[in-house]
Design an enzyme around this catalytic site. Structure first.
Site, short mmCIF file in Angstrom:
data_model
loop_
_atom_site.label_atom_id
_atom_site.label_comp_id
_atom_site.label_asym_id
_atom_site.label_seq_id
_atom_site.Cartn_x
_atom_site.Cartn_y
_atom_site.Cartn_z
N ASP A 235 -44.74 19.29 -4.44
CA ASP A 235 -43.82 20.44 -4.49
C ASP A 235 -42.39 20.03 -4.23
O ASP A 235 -41.47 20.43 -4.97
CB ASP A 235 -44.24 21.50 -3.46
CG ASP A 235 -45.55 22.17 -3.82
OD1 ASP A 235 -45.97 22.08 -4.98
OD2 ASP A 235 -46.15 22.78 -2.92
N ASP A 248 -45.12 20.81 1.29
CA ASP A 248 -46.10 21.52 0.48
C ASP A 248 -46.00 23.01 0.83
O ASP A 248 -46.20 23.40 1.98
CB ASP A 248 -47.51 20.99 0.77
CG ASP A 248 -48.49 21.35 -0.33
OD1 ASP A 248 -48.05 21.60 -1.45
OD2 ASP A 248 -49.71 21.40 -0.05
N LYS A 250 -47.36 26.76 0.66
CA LYS A 250 -48.62 27.48 0.50
C LYS A 250 -48.40 28.97 0.75
O LYS A 250 -47.52 29.36 1.51
CB LYS A 250 -49.69 26.95 1.47
CG LYS A 250 -50.06 25.49 1.25
CD LYS A 250 -50.69 25.26 -0.11
CE LYS A 250 -51.07 23.80 -0.29
NZ LYS A 250 -51.62 23.55 -1.66
#
Length: 338
Positions: A235, A248, A250
């Protein structure tokens, strides 16, 4: 005087009896003393065989259905706990083919100028298995059980079509969230222009995280570990509170305040870190990781920072999963004897 004489008569009468302690009475359960025990007609029967018969009879009950099982579970145990079960099979194991996560030949700090913009290397498919595929193919039995059970409960509640629509909606929301973040983080010198994205609850949720991010080096960029033979699409690589991290992003509908609530996400982060540190497309080295869990209702996201020591621990677990995947692929490719 009369009471005194009465007491004397009582004492003289007591002297007629022996004051020595009498022997204790004893009892025995011996058949010889209690008489012959009556024989039981079941003594001649094979007790083990009889025990199995009893268990088989008692184990038979009414036919259970998924609905009745879920109802019983809710009554007895309450809602399903999705905390990850301990990986008993991996406890005490070490990777057979060790490979370091960090690259001693690289500098920690990147020397890419801000004017060049973040790296966005396209992903080459079918070159090697992806990190996501490896993790999916090597889930523990406990993980598979809870995932399948969650799916069954959602299907019972929403129906097949409703569940398909739900998963599609979750995927689209996640994609829109990542697109908005990419648009925001591409403006490295000006992260204030996020007003147009604030209507998204996820973006509102990560506002306090974005204020701590600077020096974006890569966005939605592919990585490849040539030595360990896997690829991935990370990412973001940027500085969080002054430390270069693989980040990352989420999304979640439920709070995840602890890193253990993120299941295999730490393994995904360290897999990307190891690939970045040994990928020729990247001139820098990453030593930390960050998992940011954003919420749809806009409540503050939970950041889970992973320092060098924690990343090293998860890296060992990732290598075990990678070896397990490789072993499964070998077993599937071996032709079965006729």
């Amino acid at each position: 005087m009369k009471p005194f004489l009465t007491i004397c008569r009582l004492l003289r009468s007591l002297n007629r009896f022996s004051t020595k302690p009498s022997p204790l009475a004893s009892f025995s359960t011996s058949p010889c003393l209690c008489g012959q025990k009556k024989k039981n007609s079941y003594e001649a029967i094979d007790q083990k065989k009889y025990a199995r018969l009893v268990r088989s009879v008692l184990s038979r009950g009414p036919v259970q259905t998924p609905e009745s099982l879920f109802q019983e579970d809710n009554i007895l145990y309450g809602p399903v706990s999705k905390h990850r079960a301990p990986e008993q099979q991996q406890q005490g194991r070490v990777p057979q083919n060790w490979f370091p996560i960090f690259n001693e030949e690289r500098n920690v700090k990147p020397h890419t100028s801000a004017s060049s913009g973040p790296l966005k290397i396209p992903l080459q498919k079918n070159v090697a298995p992806s990190v996501t595929r490896i993790l999916q193919q090597t889930m523990t039995p406990e993980q598979c059980f809870f995932l399948e059970r969650w799916k069954q409960r959602m299907v019972l509640e929403l129906g097949e079509d409703g569940f398909a629509e739900y998963t599609k909606s979750i995927f689209l929301q996640g994609q829109q969230f990542h697109d908005a973040l990419e648009s925001i983080l591409s403006l490295q010198e000006n992260l204030k222009g996020t007003e147009e994205h604030l209507q998204c609850g996820y973006i509102k949720s990560v506002q306090h995280i974005l204020k701590e991010i600077s020096g974006v080096q890569a966005l939605e960029s592919a990585v490849q570990h040539e030595a360990l033979k896997y690829v991935g699409l990370l990412d973001c690589v940027a500085e969080y509170q002054g430390k270069l991290c693989v980040i990352d992003w989420k999304t979640s509908e439920k709070p995840k305040p602890f890193i253990g609530d993120t299941y295999d996400n730490p393994l995904q982060v360290v897999a990307y870190m190891g690939a970045v540190n040994h990928d020729a497309h990247y001139s820098f080295q990453v030593q930390c990781g960050l998992i940011v869990v954003a919420y749809k209702d806009g409540s503050p996201a939970h950041p889970h920072f992973m320092d060098e020591e924690l990343c090293s621990k998860y890296w060992a677990k990732w290598l075990l999963r990678l070896e397990e995947y490789t072993e499964k692929q070998k077993n599937q490719s071996v032709p079965k004897p006729d």
